[in-house]
Design a protein around this motif. Structure first.
Motif, mmCIF file in Angstrom:
data_model
loop_
_atom_site.group_PDB
_atom_site.id
_atom_site.type_symbol
_atom_site.label_atom_id
_atom_site.label_comp_id
_atom_site.label_asym_id
_atom_site.label_seq_id
_atom_site.Cartn_x
_atom_site.Cartn_y
_atom_site.Cartn_z
ATOM 1 N N ASP A 198 0.820 -1.209 0.000
ATOM 2 C CA ASP A 198 0.000 0.000 0.000
ATOM 3 C C ASP A 198 0.853 1.257 0.000
ATOM 4 O OD1 ASP A 198 0.050 0.438 3.294
ATOM 5 O OD2 ASP A 198 -0.124 -1.652 2.689
ATOM 6 N N GLY A 199 2.033 1.202 0.626
ATOM 7 C CA GLY A 199 2.925 2.363 0.606
ATOM 8 C C GLY A 199 3.474 2.629 -0.779
ATOM 9 N N ALA A 200 3.897 1.560 -1.450
ATOM 10 C CA ALA A 200 4.444 1.702 -2.803
ATOM 11 C C ALA A 200 3.382 2.149 -3.796
ATOM 12 C CB ALA A 200 5.056 0.382 -3.258
ATOM 13 N N ALA A 201 2.110 1.959 -3.459
ATOM 14 C CA ALA A 201 1.032 2.351 -4.370
ATOM 15 C C ALA A 201 1.009 3.849 -4.628
ATOM 16 C CB ALA A 201 -0.323 1.904 -3.811
ATOM 17 N N ASN A 202 1.736 4.637 -3.830
ATOM 18 C CA ASN A 202 1.788 6.083 -4.035
ATOM 19 C C ASN A 202 3.022 6.523 -4.825
ATOM 20 O OD1 ASN A 202 -0.608 6.646 -2.583
ATOM 21 N ND2 ASN A 202 0.489 6.447 -0.650
ATOM 22 N N GLN A 203 3.819 5.573 -5.277
ATOM 23 C CA GLN A 203 5.039 5.902 -6.010
ATOM 24 C C GLN A 203 4.732 6.275 -7.468
ATOM 25 O OE1 GLN A 203 8.527 5.699 -5.215
ATOM 26 N NE2 GLN A 203 7.883 5.737 -3.087
ATOM 27 N N GLY A 204 5.440 7.247 -7.981
ATOM 28 C CA GLY A 204 5.210 7.711 -9.341
ATOM 29 C C GLY A 204 5.465 6.647 -10.391
ATOM 30 N N PRO A 252 0.732 -8.321 -20.496
ATOM 31 C CA PRO A 252 0.156 -9.374 -19.643
ATOM 32 C C PRO A 252 0.713 -9.302 -18.224
ATOM 33 C CG PRO A 252 1.884 -10.318 -21.011
ATOM 34 C CD PRO A 252 1.762 -8.873 -21.423
ATOM 35 N N ILE A 253 0.175 -8.402 -17.423
ATOM 36 C CA ILE A 253 0.666 -8.199 -16.063
ATOM 37 C C ILE A 253 -0.500 -8.006 -15.101
ATOM 38 C CG2 ILE A 253 1.004 -5.711 -16.492
ATOM 39 C CD1 ILE A 253 3.349 -5.843 -14.474
ATOM 40 N N ILE A 254 -0.371 -8.581 -13.922
ATOM 41 C CA ILE A 254 -1.327 -8.372 -12.833
ATOM 42 C C ILE A 254 -0.601 -7.590 -11.747
ATOM 43 C CG2 ILE A 254 -2.787 -9.480 -11.100
ATOM 44 C CD1 ILE A 254 -2.989 -11.896 -12.989
ATOM 45 N N PHE A 255 -1.060 -6.384 -11.498
ATOM 46 C CA PHE A 255 -0.488 -5.546 -10.444
ATOM 47 C C PHE A 255 -1.172 -5.915 -9.125
ATOM 48 C CE2 PHE A 255 -0.017 -2.997 -14.338
ATOM 49 C CZ PHE A 255 1.328 -2.641 -14.269
ATOM 50 N N VAL A 256 -0.427 -6.500 -8.208
ATOM 51 C CA VAL A 256 -0.994 -6.989 -6.945
ATOM 52 C C VAL A 256 -0.595 -6.055 -5.808
ATOM 53 C CG1 VAL A 256 -1.060 -8.875 -5.288
ATOM 54 C CG2 VAL A 256 -0.915 -9.378 -7.732
ATOM 55 N N ILE A 257 -1.580 -5.360 -5.253
ATOM 56 C CA ILE A 257 -1.327 -4.481 -4.106
ATOM 57 C C ILE A 257 -1.656 -5.255 -2.831
ATOM 58 C CG2 ILE A 257 -1.852 -2.288 -2.990
ATOM 59 C CD1 ILE A 257 -2.882 -1.276 -5.702
ATOM 60 N N GLU A 258 -0.635 -5.585 -2.064
ATOM 61 C CA GLU A 258 -0.842 -6.235 -0.766
ATOM 62 C C GLU A 258 -1.074 -5.137 0.272
ATOM 63 O OE1 GLU A 258 1.146 -10.113 0.154
ATOM 64 O OE2 GLU A 258 2.686 -9.282 -1.156
ATOM 65 N N ASN A 259 -2.323 -4.837 0.504
ATOM 66 C CA ASN A 259 -2.685 -3.760 1.425
ATOM 67 C C ASN A 259 -2.826 -4.336 2.831
ATOM 68 O OD1 ASN A 259 -3.716 -1.633 2.848
ATOM 69 N ND2 ASN A 259 -5.486 -1.288 1.532
ATOM 70 N N ASN A 260 -1.728 -4.247 3.603
ATOM 71 C CA ASN A 260 -1.769 -4.765 4.974
ATOM 72 C C ASN A 260 -2.110 -3.685 5.994
ATOM 73 O OD1 ASN A 260 0.668 -3.362 5.422
ATOM 74 N ND2 ASN A 260 1.921 -5.170 4.993
ATOM 75 N N GLY A 261 -2.555 -2.541 5.502
ATOM 76 C CA GLY A 261 -3.065 -1.510 6.394
ATOM 77 C C GLY A 261 -2.074 -0.448 6.793
ATOM 78 N N TYR A 262 -0.775 -0.751 6.687
ATOM 79 C CA TYR A 262 0.238 0.188 7.170
ATOM 80 C C TYR A 262 1.433 0.232 6.225
ATOM 81 C CZ TYR A 262 -2.347 0.035 11.545
ATOM 82 O OH TYR A 262 -3.339 0.099 12.498
ATOM 83 N N ALA A 263 1.747 1.425 5.723
ATOM 84 C CA ALA A 263 2.969 1.632 4.961
ATOM 85 C C ALA A 263 4.066 1.952 5.975
ATOM 86 C CB ALA A 263 2.798 2.778 3.976
ATOM 87 N N MET A 264 4.860 0.973 6.309
ATOM 88 C CA MET A 264 5.780 1.044 7.457
ATOM 89 C C MET A 264 4.924 1.315 8.703
ATOM 90 S SD MET A 264 9.243 2.788 5.901
ATOM 91 C CE MET A 264 10.227 2.355 7.325
ATOM 92 N N GLY A 265 4.876 2.553 9.178
ATOM 93 C CA GLY A 265 4.094 2.830 10.374
ATOM 94 C C GLY A 265 2.932 3.764 10.149
ATOM 95 N N THR A 266 2.602 4.047 8.895
ATOM 96 C CA THR A 266 1.545 5.005 8.589
ATOM 97 C C THR A 266 0.320 4.290 8.046
ATOM 98 O OG1 THR A 266 3.236 6.663 8.048
ATOM 99 C CG2 THR A 266 0.983 7.103 7.315
ATOM 100 N N ALA A 267 -0.826 4.496 8.697
ATOM 101 C CA ALA A 267 -2.065 3.867 8.242
ATOM 102 C C ALA A 267 -2.422 4.358 6.841
ATOM 103 C CB ALA A 267 -3.198 4.183 9.215
ATOM 104 N N VAL A 268 -3.029 3.481 6.067
ATOM 105 C CA VAL A 268 -3.333 3.796 4.663
ATOM 106 C C VAL A 268 -4.159 5.069 4.539
ATOM 107 C CG1 VAL A 268 -4.520 2.985 2.592
ATOM 108 C CG2 VAL A 268 -3.209 1.386 3.961
ATOM 109 N N ASN A 269 -5.174 5.223 5.372
ATOM 110 C CA ASN A 269 -6.056 6.384 5.200
ATOM 111 C C ASN A 269 -5.406 7.694 5.630
ATOM 112 O OD1 ASN A 269 -6.123 6.072 7.947
ATOM 113 N ND2 ASN A 269 -8.287 5.500 8.060
ATOM 114 N N ARG A 270 -4.209 7.623 6.207
ATOM 115 C CA ARG A 270 -3.464 8.848 6.523
ATOM 116 C C ARG A 270 -2.485 9.198 5.411
ATOM 117 N NH1 ARG A 270 -0.037 8.458 11.258
ATOM 118 N NH2 ARG A 270 0.158 10.699 10.977
#
Length: 355
Positions: free
Chosen positions: A178-184, A199-217
């Motif tokens: 989820d943290g990398a999802a904000n990378q350009g 032919p690619i599947i982009f898989v976002i493993e959203n475990n809720g925290y980018a290091m120590g920051t919650a996704v919605n922050r």
């Protein structure tokens, strides 16, 4: 200066135009995979292997036998197992970030050579030079293990380009968090992948925290499966704590991509029980939050309940768990007893050829 007009009593707001319905084709709505007892037992075995392996890796890190950074996959096992169980190991490729041990185990790679790599030994899958974050196996079409956040996404697009250029029928599975999802570079890759129908599947493993920051922050749009929409890349959101939901979703994603319709984004809603890495005390969340996830959403417990409903006994599951504990113990012993690389190994694998 004219005063702004105010709404008079009884006035109504103008009606908004209805949101246009997309006329673009989309993948079918995924259904939960209907696994046989044998298939679900194999999923259970693989998830348990990852869990026990990572627990032992954490112990070895605490003993100083694993150095540097070490990111454990505990809690997220259903993602790698559910996704990779549907891949064609002869054609498809996988690339991921630094939380990579579980992906390699789900690909069927020997736990001994993975543990030896973690401990920096010659017998490791990358000869002890990659460590926890940079493991690699061309033989298994597993292309890392990358320490730079989001770097693997554009490399995954390159792997997909190779599949298309070679017309080999392969699909690239590119994991990121989820943290990398904000990378350009993620958006550059999405754009190019759709333009070229890669032919690619982009898989976002959203475990809720980018290091120590919650996704919605950290994300103004925290429904990460929508991230490809502006590039006309469809997305789906999946319960990443349910291995059968994951397997059902990847079936539909693979149908879409293998049909030549271009890339797709999968957001797997999952959760890690440990900190971002072994050095992270995880003070940004409460113990109660973590325990609640373990009590209500654990992927292995979920599989156990399904298996019990199929008639599998507790004794059968204990036998599997005992066998896995033995394999993990053997992997740890193998790693500890293997020699470290010769210093001359520093100069190998630097260039593809000799010049």
């Amino acid at each position: 200066m004219a005063r702004p007009q105010t709404k008079s009593a009884g006035a109504t707001s103008p009606k908004a135009d209805p949101v246009p319905t997309s006329n673009r084709e989309r993948p079918a709505e995924p259904k939960r995979y209907e696994a046989s007892k044998e298939e679900l037992l194999e999923f259970y075995r693989q998830m348990t292997l990852i869990r026990r392996f990572e627990e032992r890796a954490g112990q070895l890190y605490g003993l100083g036998l694993i150095g540097g950074f070490c990111h454990l996959y505990i809690g997220q096992e259903a993602v790698a197992v559910g996704l990779q169980s549907a891949l064609d190991n002869e054609k498809d490729s996988v690339i991921t970030g630094y939380r990579d041990h579980g992906h390699m185990l789900a690909y069927g790679i020997d736990p001994k050579v993975i543990m030896a790599e973690l401990t920096g030994r010659q017998a490791g899958i990358s000869k002890g030079k990659g460590g926890s974050m940079h493991m690699f196996s061309v033989e298994h079409k597993f292309y890392g293990g990358h320490g730079i956040v989001g770097a693997q996404v554009s490399l995954g697009a390159g792997l997909a380009f190779k599949h298309k250029y070679s017309n080999d029928g392969g699909v690239c599975l590119a994991y990121f968090g989820d943290g990398a999802a904000n990378q350009g570079q993620v958006y550059e890759s999405l754009n190019m992948a759709e333009l070229w129908k890669l032919p690619i599947i982009f898989v976002i493993e959203n475990n809720g925290y980018a290091m120590g920051t919650a996704v919605n922050r950290a994300a103004s749009e925290d429904q990460l499966y929508r991230r490809g929409e502006s590039f006309r890349v469809p997305g789906m959101q999946v319960d990443g704590m349910d291995v059968l939901a994951v397997r059902g979703a990847i079936e539909e994603a693979l149908k879409w991509v293998r049909a030549g319709k271009g890339p797709i984004v999968m957001e797997l809603k999952t959760y890690r029980y440990r900190g971002h890495s072994m050095s992270d005390p995880a003070k940004y969340r409460t113990r109660e939050e973590v325990q609640a996830m373990k009590d209500t959403s654990d992927c292995i417990d979920h599989a156990v309940r399904e298996l019990e409903a199929m008639g599998v006994t507790a004794e059968e599951l204990k036998a599997i768990d005992k066998d896995i504990r033995q394999k993990v113990a053997e992997a740890a012993d193998f790693a500890e007893q293997s020699p470290e690389p010769d210093p001359a190994e520093l100069y190998t694998d630097v260039l593809v050829g000799t010049y």
